[in-house]
Design an enzyme around this catalytic site. Structure first.
Site: not given
Length: 366
Positions: A184, A186-188
């Site tokens: 997704y 917004g993940k790292n």
């Protein structure tokens, strides 16, 4: 005062903008939009980065969990143990596979699944344990795996928030039967749109996952079992390969920010997540607790700082799982976190002066 948001994806995009557009143009030139060589290239590099033998790119992280459970033939009539303190997708993976999630509480200090509470939840229907590396910090894999091995259960690692997290020097996702990731945005390690992945060291699991994601087919138009259209898109795979080159540096910056928070925030009103010596967090989130969350959030907003909130309702109290019969008080640690947790701003592009602004504001809170 500058405005400080919980997350700013635009800053990361500007950093890789030229490479990202070049990568997308290559996909479009080859019209390799669904699966294909760009996804395969990312899979190979992601597997190598995590230390796994195989990686399977799919459409999103929730599907990654469902795919793992279905590959293990977990379905109707089966139970899977799941921490109550996690994002709901962990439980969705179990439910979408047709099985029933059985929730357990987290510890009061690490906020990860409590191994001491697992065995009491095991029944003849239990087939697996879903451990979650929540906020980017690892759960106690050895302790949970010992229980799984003792009772002949599968262990599936939910690594959706843990790209680049390590347990005793080993990248997460490699100790259980499979490790499931979300990409997704917004993940790292996030793509442009949706994406997910599963890593494994078992060739048979790998082959079945490749088939299930592609309509149950290994040869076009020949379908060995009922499958799904869960392929990762070519653009998503290409973007992830670009970002994979930067992930270690981005994670190191997150660790720098986390270290400053832990050493320079001295306000006793703030409680940090405990980190055992075996845990090397990727700091997807930096979660703290505070007695009066509403007052704290209002105060931070007045300082032009906008923290996040993960998660205000624990899984067992969600309306979607009301039929399972859980009630308030069943899992006190998870419920306390839901009422008191706050996620401080943390991302690789957060500048030192912004970090200082957050620290100063928190230390002045009363």
């Amino acid at each position: 005062m500058q405005r400080i948001n919980f997350l700013d994806l635009k800053e990361q995009y500007l950093q890789i903008k030229e490479e990202a557009w070049q990568a997308m143009e290559k996909v479009m030139d080859q019209t390799a939009f669904s699966g294909g060589p760009f996804v395969a290239s990312f899979e190979e590099k992601f597997a190598a980065w995590t230390g796994a033998k195989y990686a399977v790119g799919i459409s999103n992280g929730t599907i990654a969990l469902q795919l793992a459970f279905q590959t293990l033939n977990i379905g109707p009539g089966d139970e899977v143990i799941v921490p109550a303190n996690t994002f709901i997708a962990t439980a969705w993976g179990v439910s979408h596979a047709g099985a029933t999630p059985v929730f357990v509480d987290c510890t009061s200090d690490t906020w990860e699944i409590d191994p001491a509470l697992i065995e009491a939840k095991i029944t003849p229907k239990t087939k697996a344990i879903a451990g979650v590396h929540l906020y980017g910090q690892t759960f106690d894999i050895d302790a949970v795996k010992a229980i799984a091995d003792k009772h002949n259960l599968y262990l599936v690692e939910d690594c959706a928030q843990a790209h680049g997290a390590y347990y005793k020097g080993r990248h997460v996702g490699n100790t259980g039967h499979m490790g499931c990731f979300s990409f997704y945005p917004g993940k790292n390690l996030g793509t442009f749109g949706e994406g997910g992945g599963v890593i494994t060291n078992d060739e048979n699991y790998y082959k079945r996952m490749c088939s299930l994601r592609n309509h149950g087919s290994t040869v076009r138009y020949y379908h060995d079992e009922i499958g799904y259209n869960w392929r990762m898109g070519g653009i998503e795979g290409a973007i992830l390969e670009v970002k994979l080159k930067y992930i270690d540096g981005w994670n190191n910056r997150r660790k720098e920010i986390a270290a400053r928070y832990k050493t320079e925030i001295t306000n006793k009103a703030i409680t940090f997540q405990a980190m055992p010596e075996w845990a090397d967090s990727s700091y997807h989130l930096f979660v703290v607790t505070v007695a009066d969350r509403e007052h704290f959030m209002q105060y931070m907003n007045s300082k032009n700082i906008y923290p996040g909130l993960h998660y205000p309702v624990p899984c067992h109290l969600q309306k979607a799982y009301a039929h399972l019969g859980y009630k308030q008080g069943d899992f006190p640690n998870s419920e306390y976190l839901a009422e008191h947790c706050v996620s401080l701003p943390i991302y690789a592009e957060l500048k030192d002066d912004a970090v200082q602004q957050v620290i100063d504001a928190i230390n002045a809170y009363n």
